[in-house]
Design an enzyme around this catalytic site. Structure first.
Site, PDB file in Angstrom:
ATOM      1  NE  ARG A  44      -3.680  -0.081   2.513  1.00 53.03           N
ATOM      2  CZ  ARG A  44      -4.102   0.260   3.736  1.00 53.03           C
ATOM      3  NH1 ARG A  44      -3.802  -0.495   4.770  1.00 53.03           N
ATOM      4  NH2 ARG A  44      -4.800   1.353   3.902  1.00 53.03           N
ATOM      5  CG  ASN A  48      40.337  39.346  -2.848  1.00 51.91           C
ATOM      6  OD1 ASN A  48      39.457  39.371  -1.990  1.00 51.91           O
ATOM      7  ND2 ASN A  48      40.125  39.694  -4.106  1.00 51.91           N
TER       8      ASN A  48
END
Ligand code: UD1
Ligand code: CA
Length: 459
Positions: free
Chosen positions: A17, A377
């Site tokens: 089910r 950076n």
């Protein structure tokens, strides 16, 4: 307290089910398969042995991976046949607790109180019942005039069930404590109904033998909730999720929109962390204290250390160091490791790379198979070209490096400490410490290209 306690967990049957290719008991509740919740509860309740009853070929035993004993149900159908599959374990036990693999929210406290009640009543069988749930589909507890339990009537199919029996609200939760020998004796005498041997068939048999039968009534409806359909699972998931969030909140975690958050069982979160709206934390994710996670973050199997921020981001198997910042709109893939105080910003993807302490990749970059040192950076749109069409190569970027915008770093490549790259450069050769590298693409101006430049101005 009963010694030598064996807990049997019935987990055979695919559960048609559910309408799923996955066996029912492997469906997850907050990321953890149902059966694992039940196993954890059994262990916490003090089980000496945990035996899962599975059917060969269904894939459940394989999933359990040696962590518990397995008894294979090869003969017969029904919960009684399931328990008989564990005959050997039962024969060697004193007390047996029977749990259903499809009741994921069964609580260890309730199992303990069931065992206590069983021992106090010196019973051969003690069943757990409740009157607090919609009884439809459950087995109803039929009691005699003196209030003692007589039998269980199944109501999954209601034909043949009397209106009086259908009116009974007390249901059998499907969690029992038995004297192991009494259970085996009675089960051998249970006949078949609708092609199944029902475990509940032992109740009248034990009663006829004049043994003590006890019922332990509980108001703990969560433990009583069984899953037969995906709709049942929705409600269980909702309750389990709420429980988890409440537990984290009690431990000091702030939630700004708890109804929009999904957290797997097993995820750890430190105190004073704020979880915003739309956050999903799954698998082995650990979040430290004082972090800000979300709004909107999907984080799987990742570690985020204290004080970090993750905003609008997707992380998989990533490591975010203390006070680091991720997003908005960042994607950290497996092996992305961000050191303390580093930053991965907007529209940046990082894979299998180390971003060193305090280093920043703020905008529009792809960093793959790279090692970035401290305090560097990477300018907007710096890209590592890590793949030559056949193999992946690494890029080593030193400390204090500053790349200009639109730098392409063609790996394998080393950029030395304190080096710079010029805007728009394609860097193919190693850059020594402290130098500026740029690749020339000379600008040419083609005059007169637009004969009427003034008219191109907007009105
Ligand atoms: C069962 C009880 C019912 C109770 C309900 C609570 C019986 C006959 N009925 O009904 O009284 O109210 O639980 O949820 O026991 N299983 C096996 N092998 C099998 C059949 C089932 O291992 O051959 C396992 C299933 O995986 C499941 C558990 O036993 O985990 C219960 O089986 P299920 O068919 O769901 O029983 P219910 O009809 O819900
Ligand atoms: Ca069931």
């Amino acid at each position: 307290m009963a010694r030598d306690l064996t807990v049997l967990i019935m987990a055979a049957g695919h559960g048609t089910r559910m309408r799923s290719s996955l066996p029912k008991v492997l469906h997850p509740v907050c990321g953890r398969p149902m059966i694992e919740w039940v196993i954890a509860a059994a262990r916490e309740a003090g089980a000496d042995r945990v035996v899962c009853i599975t059917r060969p070929g269904e894939g459940v035993a394989e999933h359990l991976d040696g962590s518990v004993e397995i008894a294979e149900q090869t003969e017969g159908e029904g919960t009684g046949a399931a328990v008989l599959a564990a005959r050997e374990a039962l024969a060697a036990s004193q007390t047996a607790v029977v749990l259903s693999g499809d009741h994921p929210l069964v609580s260890p406290e309730l199992i303990k109180s069931l065992i206590d009640a069983h021992v106090r009543a010196e019973a051969a069988a003690t069943l757990l019942t409740t009157e607090q749930l919609d009884p439809a589909g459950y087995g109803r507890v039929v009691r005699g005039a003196d209030g003692s339990v007589e039998r269980i009537v199944e109501t999954k199919h209601t034909d043949g069930v009397s209106p009086e029996e259908l009116a009974i609200r007390e249901i059998n939760i499907g969690t029992y404590a038995f004297g192991a020998a009494d259970l085996l004796d009675a089960l051998d005498a249970v006949g078949e109904e609708r092609g199944e041997r029902y475990l509940t068939g032992v109740i009248p048999i034990i009663r006829e033998k004049g043994k003590n039968l006890a019922a332990h009534v509980t108001a703990d409806t969560r433990s009583a909730m069984g899953v037969n359909t995906r709709a049942d699972l929705l409600e269980i998931e909702r309750l389990a999720r709420l429980d988890l969030i409440e537990r984290h909140a009690t431990a000091g975690v702030a939630f700004t929109a708890p109804g929009t958050v999904a957290i797997d069982a097993g995820v750890e979160i430190g105190a004073d962390t704020t979880i915003g709206s739309g956050v999903t934390l799954t698998g082995a994710t650990r979040v430290g204290g004082g972090c800000t996670i979300g709004p909107q973050a999907t984080i799987a199997d990742s570690t985020i250390e204290e004080g970090a921020t993750v905003l609008h981001a997707v992380l998989t198997e990533a490591h975010v160091g203390p006070n680091a910042s991720v997003g908005p709109f960042a994607y950290l893939r497996p092996g992305a490791k961000l050191a303390e105080g580093s930053k991965v910003g907007t529209f940046v993807e990082v894979k299998n790379s180390n971003i060193g302490p305090g280093s920043k990749v703020p905008h529009l970059s792809y960093v793959g198979d790279a090692d970035v040192g401290e305090g560097s950076n990477l300018g907007a749109s710096t890209i590592t070209a890590n793949y030559d069409g056949k193999r992946k190569h690494r890029t080593a970027i030193g400390d204090g490096v500053k790349t200009g915008i639109h730098t392409s770093l063609v790996a394998p490549l080393t950029v030395g400490d304190g080096a710079y790259t010029g805007a728009g450069s394609v860097i193919r050769k190693d850059v020594p410490d402290g130098s500026l590298a740029y690749s020339d693409a000379k600008q040419r101006n083609i005059e007169g290209y637009n004969p009427k430049p003034a008219e191109d101005r907007p009105e």
